[in-house]
Write a protein that holds these residues in place. Structure first.
Motif, PDB file in Angstrom:
ATOM      1  N   CYS A   1       0.776  -1.225  -0.173  1.00 55.79           N
ATOM      2  CA  CYS A   1       0.080  -0.226   0.136  1.00 55.79           C
ATOM      3  C   CYS A   1       0.779   1.117   0.071  1.00 55.79           C
ATOM      4  N   TYR A   2       0.735   2.041  -0.920  1.00 53.12           N
ATOM      5  CA  TYR A   2       1.740   3.064  -1.113  1.00 53.12           C
ATOM      6  C   TYR A   2       0.923   4.380  -1.687  1.00 53.12           C
ATOM      7  N   GLY A   3       1.722   5.544  -1.764  1.00 49.87           N
ATOM      8  CA  GLY A   3       1.253   6.588  -2.065  1.00 49.87           C
ATOM      9  C   GLY A   3      -0.087   7.314  -1.123  1.00 49.87           C
ATOM     10  N   GLY A   4      -0.926   7.949  -2.021  1.00 52.46           N
ATOM     11  CA  GLY A   4      -1.883   8.850  -1.171  1.00 52.46           C
ATOM     12  C   GLY A   4      -2.864   7.785  -0.509  1.00 52.46           C
ATOM     13  N   MET A   5      -2.811   6.440  -0.995  1.00 52.09           N
ATOM     14  CA  MET A   5      -3.631   5.118  -0.150  1.00 52.09           C
ATOM     15  C   MET A   5      -2.933   4.918   1.082  1.00 52.09           C
ATOM     16  N   SER A   6      -1.515   5.119   1.330  1.00 52.61           N
ATOM     17  CA  SER A   6      -0.937   4.652   2.378  1.00 52.61           C
ATOM     18  C   SER A   6      -1.487   5.938   3.390  1.00 52.61           C
ATOM     19  N   ILE A   7      -1.688   6.991   3.196  1.00 53.71           N
ATOM     20  CA  ILE A   7      -2.331   7.942   4.028  1.00 53.71           C
ATOM     21  C   ILE A   7      -3.676   7.405   4.304  1.00 53.71           C
ATOM     22  N   ALA A   8      -4.651   6.846   3.456  1.00 54.46           N
ATOM     23  CA  ALA A   8      -5.794   6.270   3.608  1.00 54.46           C
ATOM     24  C   ALA A   8      -5.684   5.255   4.623  1.00 54.46           C
ATOM     25  N   ALA A   9      -4.527   4.490   4.446  1.00 55.31           N
ATOM     26  CA  ALA A   9      -4.521   3.398   5.496  1.00 55.31           C
ATOM     27  C   ALA A   9      -4.242   3.679   6.837  1.00 55.31           C
ATOM     28  N   GLY A  10      -3.512   4.784   6.900  1.00 51.44           N
ATOM     29  CA  GLY A  10      -3.319   5.483   8.291  1.00 51.44           C
ATOM     30  C   GLY A  10      -4.457   6.059   8.947  1.00 51.44           C
ATOM     31  N   LEU A  11      -5.548   6.412   8.006  1.00 52.85           N
ATOM     32  CA  LEU A  11      -6.693   7.023   8.738  1.00 52.85           C
ATOM     33  C   LEU A  11      -7.710   6.134   9.098  1.00 52.85           C
ATOM     34  N   CYS A  12      -7.326   4.603   9.039  1.00 49.87           N
ATOM     35  CA  CYS A  12      -8.294   3.565   9.407  1.00 49.87           C
ATOM     36  C   CYS A  12      -8.244   3.518  10.903  1.00 49.87           C
ATOM     37  N   SER A  13      -9.361   3.113  11.395  1.00 49.71           N
ATOM     38  CA  SER A  13      -9.499   2.959  12.797  1.00 49.71           C
ATOM     39  C   SER A  13      -8.717   1.759  13.165  1.00 49.71           C
ATOM     40  N   TYR A  14      -8.381   0.768  12.509  1.00 48.42           N
ATOM     41  CA  TYR A  14      -7.577  -0.378  12.587  1.00 48.42           C
ATOM     42  C   TYR A  14      -6.859  -0.708  11.632  1.00 48.42           C
ATOM     43  N   LEU A  15      -5.349  -1.096  11.403  1.00 51.12           N
ATOM     44  CA  LEU A  15      -4.742  -1.515  10.415  1.00 51.12           C
ATOM     45  C   LEU A  15      -4.147  -2.908  10.488  1.00 51.12           C
ATOM     46  N   LEU A  16      -4.774  -3.862   9.854  1.00 53.87           N
ATOM     47  CA  LEU A  16      -4.123  -5.174   9.855  1.00 53.87           C
ATOM     48  C   LEU A  16      -2.946  -5.641   8.827  1.00 53.87           C
ATOM     49  N   VAL A  17      -1.974  -6.105   9.214  1.00 48.47           N
ATOM     50  CA  VAL A  17      -0.939  -6.559   8.189  1.00 48.47           C
ATOM     51  C   VAL A  17      -0.601  -8.137   8.103  1.00 48.47           C
ATOM     52  N   THR A  18       0.147  -8.438   6.962  1.00 50.00           N
ATOM     53  CA  THR A  18       0.696  -9.535   7.096  1.00 50.00           C
ATOM     54  C   THR A  18       2.243  -9.624   6.880  1.00 50.00           C
ATOM     55  N   ARG A  19       2.892 -10.546   7.023  1.00 49.56           N
ATOM     56  CA  ARG A  19       4.406 -10.572   6.839  1.00 49.56           C
ATOM     57  C   ARG A  19       4.972 -10.012   5.299  1.00 49.56           C
ATOM     58  N   GLU A  20       3.900 -10.596   4.358  1.00 46.43           N
ATOM     59  CA  GLU A  20       4.173 -10.044   3.076  1.00 46.43           C
ATOM     60  C   GLU A  20       3.694  -8.490   2.799  1.00 46.43           C
ATOM     61  N   ALA A  21       2.944  -8.156   3.384  1.00 45.50           N
ATOM     62  CA  ALA A  21       2.515  -6.605   3.562  1.00 45.50           C
ATOM     63  C   ALA A  21       3.905  -5.653   3.159  1.00 45.50           C
ATOM     64  N   ARG A  22       3.428  -4.353   2.752  1.00 45.94           N
ATOM     65  CA  ARG A  22       4.525  -3.363   2.638  1.00 45.94           C
ATOM     66  C   ARG A  22       3.558  -2.188   2.624  1.00 45.94           C
ATOM     67  N   LEU A  23       4.351  -1.094   3.449  1.00 43.11           N
ATOM     68  CA  LEU A  23       3.268   0.017   3.827  1.00 43.11           C
ATOM     69  C   LEU A  23       4.323   1.297   3.747  1.00 43.11           C
ATOM     70  N   GLY A  24       4.133   2.206   2.682  1.00 45.13           N
ATOM     71  CA  GLY A  24       5.067   3.423   2.715  1.00 45.13           C
ATOM     72  C   GLY A  24       4.381   4.405   1.752  1.00 45.13           C
ATOM     73  N   LEU A  25       4.758   5.673   2.159  1.00 41.89           N
ATOM     74  CA  LEU A  25       4.198   6.807   1.204  1.00 41.89           C
ATOM     75  C   LEU A  25       5.036   6.714  -0.222  1.00 41.89           C
ATOM     76  N   ASN A  26       6.177   6.512  -0.321  1.00 39.04           N
ATOM     77  CA  ASN A  26       6.858   6.410  -1.611  1.00 39.04           C
ATOM     78  C   ASN A  26       7.394   4.883  -1.876  1.00 39.04           C
ATOM     79  N   GLY A  27       7.181   4.423  -2.852  1.00 35.84           N
ATOM     80  CA  GLY A  27       7.745   2.945  -3.218  1.00 35.84           C
ATOM     81  C   GLY A  27       9.231   2.920  -3.167  1.00 35.84           C
TER      82      GLY A  27
END
Lengths: 283, 100
Positions: free
Chosen positions: A158-184
């Motif tokens: 999850c990258y770009g503006g959508m990483s901000i959307a993820a940050g706005l969620c009440s809860y954020l669930l991730v797996t080991r495979e996940a990546r999260l960042g503003l810039n790739g």
């Protein structure tokens, strides 16, 4: 994970968006809105010689979570990198807005978003960016009534503006495979040089922006195995807990001091990031 | 990008509709819907240009006998091989059959 468990589990990351939405909702409750046969595809991609997908890579699923009304918005990461175009972004934003309207009418609709996206679809430029802003506003509106849970499973992340959307969620669930960042990784390397970030170094990429790191440094709330049943269970636990006292974006004061003390003159090490932030920042 | 159209004779019209695949690299999306007449009308949108004869040969083999139900078959293709195309079409017809 031993061989028996590996064989017994049903991988969530290997599922396409529609199957992911089905796996999250109560069995038999899945009902798709604006399905592919309505052919609400991108009007902009064909003009640029790009084949569209009939649902624009976004599945809107109504159904139940624990018997309560819910909507799941699942992004198809395999189509155009899960990028947000005018249509796909509007499908998410419109659904969240209707869920908030449900709550104002006394229907306690909650939402889960499966983020699998590189961010804005460059071919749709400002229309995608405006759509992402609408998604963010709609998350902030809906989370006042019911939890909005984000799931980042991978492999796109999850990258770009959508990483901000993820940050706005009440809860954020991730797996080991996940990546999260503003810039790739490739963007950071392109802009800041290979000394800052080597985009081919998978250990560094997951070490700094992977699911486990984001969980240990408090930027994600649940760290879940890549198993459809376990991810659904973790989602139900969050929904049962209800809205957190304060969402992550309302606790920004706690994130700023470590950021101001960071040494920007050299690349960060994963262990430093975990030490600077930490689990007390989780919901 | 190129758009191609084909028509083949078919059995009685299908009931319901079916979907298979996604428009991922090397893959394709197949949408099946009932057709009014006894024909399979195919519309292909593909990212790879100049492969008309390959598509025509593939469909001629798949629909040589009018045994499949009459459908409107739409394909959104992102460079799938003929093998993958056959697989997705079979998958979509299977899903259609399982609806009943």
């Amino acid at each position: 994970m031993d061989a028996q468990r590996l064989l017994a589990r049903r991988s969530f990351t290997e599922l396409h968006a529609r199957a992911r939405a089905q796996a999250l909702l109560d069995p038999g409750s899945f009902r798709e809105l604006i399905d592919p046969f309505e052919r609400l595809a991108s009007p902009w991609l064909p003009r640029q010689g790009i084949v569209t997908q009939a649902d624009d890579g976004l599945v809107v699923a109504r159904g139940l979570l624990d018997g309560n009304p819910a909507v799941v918005l699942a992004i198809e990461g395999a189509f155009q990198g899960g990028s947000m175009g005018e249509v796909s972004a509007a499908k998410i934003a419109g659904s969240l807005e209707l869920a908030a309207e449900d709550n104002r009418q006394g229907i306690p609709t909650r939402a889960a978003i499966v983020f699998e996206t590189g961010g804005v679809r460059l071919q749709e430029a400002n229309l995608g960016l405006a759509g992402i802003a609408e998604i963010q506003a709609a998350i902030v509106d809906l989370r006042r009534y019911q939890p909005v849970a984000g799931i980042v499973a991978g492999p796109v992340g999850c990258y770009g503006g959508m990483s901000i959307a993820a940050g706005l969620c009440s809860y954020l669930l991730v797996t080991r495979e996940a990546r999260l960042g503003l810039n790739g990784p490739a963007v950071i390397e392109q802009e800041a040089g290979i000394a800052e970030f080597d985009s081919r170094d998978r250990a560094t990429i997951w070490g700094l922006s992977g699911g486990e790191q984001r969980y240990r440094s408090g930027l994600a709330d649940r760290y879940v195995e890549d198993d459809a049943a376990q991810i659904r269970q973790a989602l139900l636990v969050c929904m049962r807990a209800g809205r957190p006292g304060r969402c992550r974006s309302e606790r920004h004061d706690a994130f700023l001091p470590p950021l101001s003390q960071a040494d920007g003159a050299r690349p960060a090490e994963p262990a430093e990031v975990i030490a600077a932030f930490g689990e007390e920042l989780r919901a | 990008m190129q758009t191609l159209a084909f028509t083949f004779p078919a059995a009685a019209p299908a009931h319901g509709r079916a979907l298979a695949g996604v428009v991922a690299s090397g893959d394709l999306e197949v949408l099946l819907e009932p057709a009014a007449d006894r024909h399979i009308s195919i519309e292909v949108t593909t990212s790879v240009e100049g492969m008309e004869r390959t598509w025509a040969a593939l469909f001629a083999r798949l629909f040589a006998e009018p045994t499949r139900p009459a459908v409107r078959l739409q394909i959104n293709d992102s460079g799938a091989t003929p093998g993958v195309v056959s697989l997705r079409i079979a998958q979509a017809f299977d899903a259609l059959a399982q609806e009943h």
